[in-house]
Motif scaffolding. Structure first.
Motif, PDB file in Angstrom:
ATOM      1  N   GLU A  69      30.801 -12.028 -30.969  1.00 44.49           N
ATOM      2  CA  GLU A  69      31.753 -13.056 -31.588  1.00 44.49           C
ATOM      3  C   GLU A  69      32.936 -13.565 -30.468  1.00 44.49           C
ATOM      4  OE1 GLU A  69      31.352  -9.900 -32.809  1.00 44.49           O
ATOM      5  OE2 GLU A  69      29.847 -10.491 -34.443  1.00 44.49           O
ATOM      6  N   LYS A  70      33.363 -12.915 -29.597  1.00 44.60           N
ATOM      7  CA  LYS A  70      34.268 -13.389 -28.529  1.00 44.60           C
ATOM      8  C   LYS A  70      33.612 -14.368 -27.544  1.00 44.60           C
ATOM      9  CE  LYS A  70      37.208  -9.388 -28.353  1.00 44.60           C
ATOM     10  NZ  LYS A  70      37.957  -8.574 -27.313  1.00 44.60           N
ATOM     11  N   VAL A  71      32.350 -13.804 -27.216  1.00 50.61           N
ATOM     12  CA  VAL A  71      31.350 -14.864 -26.235  1.00 50.61           C
ATOM     13  C   VAL A  71      31.211 -16.100 -26.936  1.00 50.61           C
ATOM     14  CG1 VAL A  71      29.434 -14.826 -24.902  1.00 50.61           C
ATOM     15  CG2 VAL A  71      30.694 -12.850 -24.707  1.00 50.61           C
ATOM     16  N   GLN A  72      30.775 -15.831 -28.230  1.00 49.92           N
ATOM     17  CA  GLN A  72      30.254 -17.221 -29.052  1.00 49.92           C
ATOM     18  C   GLN A  72      31.463 -18.084 -29.204  1.00 49.92           C
ATOM     19  OE1 GLN A  72      28.709 -15.072 -32.544  1.00 49.92           O
ATOM     20  NE2 GLN A  72      26.534 -15.483 -31.720  1.00 49.92           N
ATOM     21  N   ALA A  73      32.639 -17.550 -29.682  1.00 48.74           N
ATOM     22  CA  ALA A  73      33.931 -18.387 -29.902  1.00 48.74           C
ATOM     23  C   ALA A  73      34.178 -18.982 -28.755  1.00 48.74           C
ATOM     24  CB  ALA A  73      35.056 -17.358 -30.260  1.00 48.74           C
ATOM     25  N   ALA A  74      34.215 -18.505 -27.406  1.00 45.75           N
ATOM     26  CA  ALA A  74      34.513 -19.042 -25.980  1.00 45.75           C
ATOM     27  C   ALA A  74      33.441 -19.915 -25.789  1.00 45.75           C
ATOM     28  CB  ALA A  74      34.352 -17.952 -24.976  1.00 45.75           C
ATOM     29  N   ASN A  75      32.207 -19.887 -26.032  1.00 45.42           N
ATOM     30  CA  ASN A  75      31.371 -20.864 -25.761  1.00 45.42           C
ATOM     31  C   ASN A  75      31.478 -21.987 -26.674  1.00 45.42           C
ATOM     32  OD1 ASN A  75      28.096 -21.819 -27.207  1.00 45.42           O
ATOM     33  ND2 ASN A  75      28.603 -21.873 -24.784  1.00 45.42           N
ATOM     34  N   TYR A  76      31.924 -21.854 -27.969  1.00 46.72           N
ATOM     35  CA  TYR A  76      31.908 -23.028 -28.743  1.00 46.72           C
ATOM     36  C   TYR A  76      33.208 -23.874 -28.392  1.00 46.72           C
ATOM     37  CZ  TYR A  76      32.726 -25.276 -33.437  1.00 46.72           C
ATOM     38  OH  TYR A  76      33.011 -26.396 -34.029  1.00 46.72           O
ATOM     39  N   ARG A  77      34.304 -23.243 -27.861  1.00 46.17           N
ATOM     40  CA  ARG A  77      35.454 -24.013 -27.334  1.00 46.17           C
ATOM     41  C   ARG A  77      35.006 -24.890 -26.190  1.00 46.17           C
ATOM     42  NH1 ARG A  77      37.964 -19.263 -28.576  1.00 46.17           N
ATOM     43  NH2 ARG A  77      38.086 -18.690 -26.267  1.00 46.17           N
ATOM     44  N   ALA A  78      34.128 -24.033 -25.215  1.00 47.69           N
ATOM     45  CA  ALA A  78      33.751 -24.894 -24.037  1.00 47.69           C
ATOM     46  C   ALA A  78      32.895 -26.160 -24.308  1.00 47.69           C
ATOM     47  CB  ALA A  78      32.829 -23.986 -23.264  1.00 47.69           C
ATOM     48  N   VAL A  79      31.998 -25.841 -25.447  1.00 42.62           N
ATOM     49  CA  VAL A  79      31.179 -27.092 -26.185  1.00 42.62           C
ATOM     50  C   VAL A  79      31.991 -28.240 -26.566  1.00 42.62           C
ATOM     51  CG1 VAL A  79      29.524 -27.830 -27.717  1.00 42.62           C
ATOM     52  CG2 VAL A  79      29.033 -25.412 -26.622  1.00 42.62           C
ATOM     53  N   LEU A  80      33.083 -27.891 -27.256  1.00 41.02           N
ATOM     54  CA  LEU A  80      34.023 -28.864 -27.641  1.00 41.02           C
ATOM     55  C   LEU A  80      34.854 -29.535 -26.350  1.00 41.02           C
ATOM     56  CD1 LEU A  80      35.381 -27.151 -30.888  1.00 41.02           C
ATOM     57  CD2 LEU A  80      33.428 -28.973 -30.843  1.00 41.02           C
ATOM     58  N   ASP A  81      35.022 -28.672 -25.596  1.00 32.77           N
ATOM     59  CA  ASP A  81      35.963 -29.359 -24.508  1.00 32.77           C
ATOM     60  C   ASP A  81      35.025 -30.425 -23.630  1.00 32.77           C
ATOM     61  OD1 ASP A  81      38.129 -27.756 -25.110  1.00 32.77           O
ATOM     62  OD2 ASP A  81      37.797 -26.345 -23.450  1.00 32.77           O
ATOM     63  N   ALA A  82      33.710 -29.829 -23.407  1.00 29.96           N
ATOM     64  CA  ALA A  82      32.753 -30.471 -22.673  1.00 29.96           C
ATOM     65  C   ALA A  82      32.288 -32.011 -23.443  1.00 29.96           C
ATOM     66  CB  ALA A  82      31.527 -29.814 -22.535  1.00 29.96           C
ATOM     67  N   LEU A  83      32.332 -31.871 -24.816  1.00 32.06           N
ATOM     68  CA  LEU A  83      32.289 -33.352 -25.655  1.00 32.06           C
ATOM     69  C   LEU A  83      33.098 -34.069 -25.190  1.00 32.06           C
ATOM     70  CD1 LEU A  83      30.822 -31.765 -28.905  1.00 32.06           C
ATOM     71  CD2 LEU A  83      29.729 -33.373 -27.651  1.00 32.06           C
ATOM     72  N   THR A  84      34.637 -33.538 -25.360  1.00 34.88           N
ATOM     73  CA  THR A  84      35.641 -34.402 -25.279  1.00 34.88           C
ATOM     74  C   THR A  84      35.643 -35.239 -23.783  1.00 34.88           C
ATOM     75  OG1 THR A  84      36.876 -33.027 -26.751  1.00 34.88           O
ATOM     76  CG2 THR A  84      38.141 -34.508 -25.208  1.00 34.88           C
ATOM     77  N   ILE A  85      35.226 -34.426 -22.744  1.00 33.40           N
ATOM     78  CA  ILE A  85      35.346 -34.774 -21.324  1.00 33.40           C
ATOM     79  C   ILE A  85      34.135 -35.794 -21.237  1.00 33.40           C
ATOM     80  CG2 ILE A  85      34.609 -34.019 -19.114  1.00 33.40           C
ATOM     81  CD1 ILE A  85      36.189 -31.385 -19.842  1.00 33.40           C
ATOM     82  N   CYS A  86      32.963 -35.704 -21.920  1.00 32.77           N
ATOM     83  CA  CYS A  86      31.734 -36.521 -21.854  1.00 32.77           C
ATOM     84  C   CYS A  86      32.407 -37.807 -22.414  1.00 32.77           C
ATOM     85  CB  CYS A  86      30.615 -36.009 -22.544  1.00 32.77           C
ATOM     86  SG  CYS A  86      29.656 -34.914 -21.196  1.00 32.77           S
ATOM     87  N   GLN A  87      32.869 -37.812 -23.590  1.00 32.05           N
ATOM     88  CA  GLN A  87      33.424 -39.176 -24.260  1.00 32.05           C
ATOM     89  C   GLN A  87      34.313 -39.770 -23.149  1.00 32.05           C
ATOM     90  OE1 GLN A  87      32.306 -40.686 -26.775  1.00 32.05           O
ATOM     91  NE2 GLN A  87      33.756 -42.189 -26.518  1.00 32.05           N
ATOM     92  N   LYS A  88      35.344 -38.977 -22.698  1.00 34.51           N
ATOM     93  CA  LYS A  88      36.371 -40.006 -21.868  1.00 34.51           C
ATOM     94  C   LYS A  88      35.443 -40.446 -20.626  1.00 34.51           C
ATOM     95  CE  LYS A  88      40.390 -37.237 -23.251  1.00 34.51           C
ATOM     96  NZ  LYS A  88      41.433 -36.281 -23.071  1.00 34.51           N
ATOM     97  N   ALA A  89      34.460 -39.911 -20.199  1.00 36.48           N
ATOM     98  CA  ALA A  89      33.671 -40.288 -18.956  1.00 36.48           C
ATOM     99  C   ALA A  89      32.515 -41.468 -19.337  1.00 36.48           C
ATOM    100  CB  ALA A  89      32.971 -39.125 -18.112  1.00 36.48           C
ATOM    101  N   GLY A  90      32.520 -41.527 -20.669  1.00 41.54           N
ATOM    102  CA  GLY A  90      31.607 -42.439 -20.906  1.00 41.54           C
ATOM    103  C   GLY A  90      30.198 -41.948 -20.951  1.00 41.54           C
ATOM    104  N   ALA A  91      30.001 -40.516 -21.063  1.00 47.22           N
ATOM    105  CA  ALA A  91      28.647 -40.070 -21.037  1.00 47.22           C
ATOM    106  C   ALA A  91      28.020 -39.770 -22.088  1.00 47.22           C
ATOM    107  CB  ALA A  91      28.780 -38.746 -19.990  1.00 47.22           C
TER     108      ALA A  91
END
Length: 186
Positions: free
Chosen positions: A77-99
């Motif tokens: 559960e800890k690993v899944q939660a950390a990965n989920y946060r990383a997916v959300l962060d990466a989505l935000t970064i991709c949006q800002k980068a126009g990706a």
């Protein structure tokens, strides 16, 4: 290999970016060091449900690397939660980068032009849309995330989005890596 680490379950040498680091806090708690930056000795595990569950069952696997035998309960559960946060962060970064491209025509166009690395679908995307895009993507990853269309849209600062195309770019490749981890950990 530029920066290999030994994975604790398989004992195979793999690139650091292909693994997830675990550390023990000064209080003795097992932490997921998802970015690999925390101080101290670390143990490296493959980002798959099978590997993490094996570590959870056999806490002795961590003893050599960590020089401790921490409580591994709840590790998945800890690993899944950390990965989920990383997916959300990466989505935000991709949006800002126009990706990222949203909208039915935009996603289809990105797939047909070969600019898409992957397709992300909202958890409540219609079966018709899922089938349509699954047929179009061919070998591209098509990942359904646990966000409804409103959550997916708000994560990227837009209105409701049932699907997004991830474009070929450095942020896009990072998001793709996190999406692959997401699938492997489910």
């Amino acid at each position: 290999m530029a920066n290999p680490r030994t994975e604790v379950v398989s004992r195979q040498r793999r690139e650091r970016e292909e693994l997830i680091r675990l550390v023990v806090s000064p209080e003795g708690e097992l932490l997921v060091d998802y970015r690999g930056k925390l101080p101290g000795r670390g143990a490296w595990v493959a980002p798959t449900r099978q590997a993490v569950e094996e570590v959870q069952r056999k806490s002795g696997l961590l003893q050599r690397s960590l020089r401790a035998r921490p409580d591994t309960s709840g590790l998945l559960e800890k690993v899944q939660a950390a990965n989920y946060r990383a997916v959300l962060d990466a989505l935000t970064i991709c949006q800002k980068a126009g990706a990222l491209i949203g909208g039915k025509d935009g996603v289809r166009g990105a797939i047909s032009s070969g600019r898409a690395l992957a397709v992300i679908l909202a958890g409540d995307a219609s079966e018709r849309l899922v089938e349509d895009l699954s047929r179009r993507v061919g070998v591209l990853p098509c990942v359904q995330v646990p966000l409804d269309c409103y959550g997916l849209g708000s994560t990227v600062g837009k209105g409701p989005r049932s699907a997004l195309a991830v474009l070929a770019s450095k942020p896009g490749r990072h998001l793709l890596r996190e999406l692959r981890r997401y699938e492997g950990l489910r």
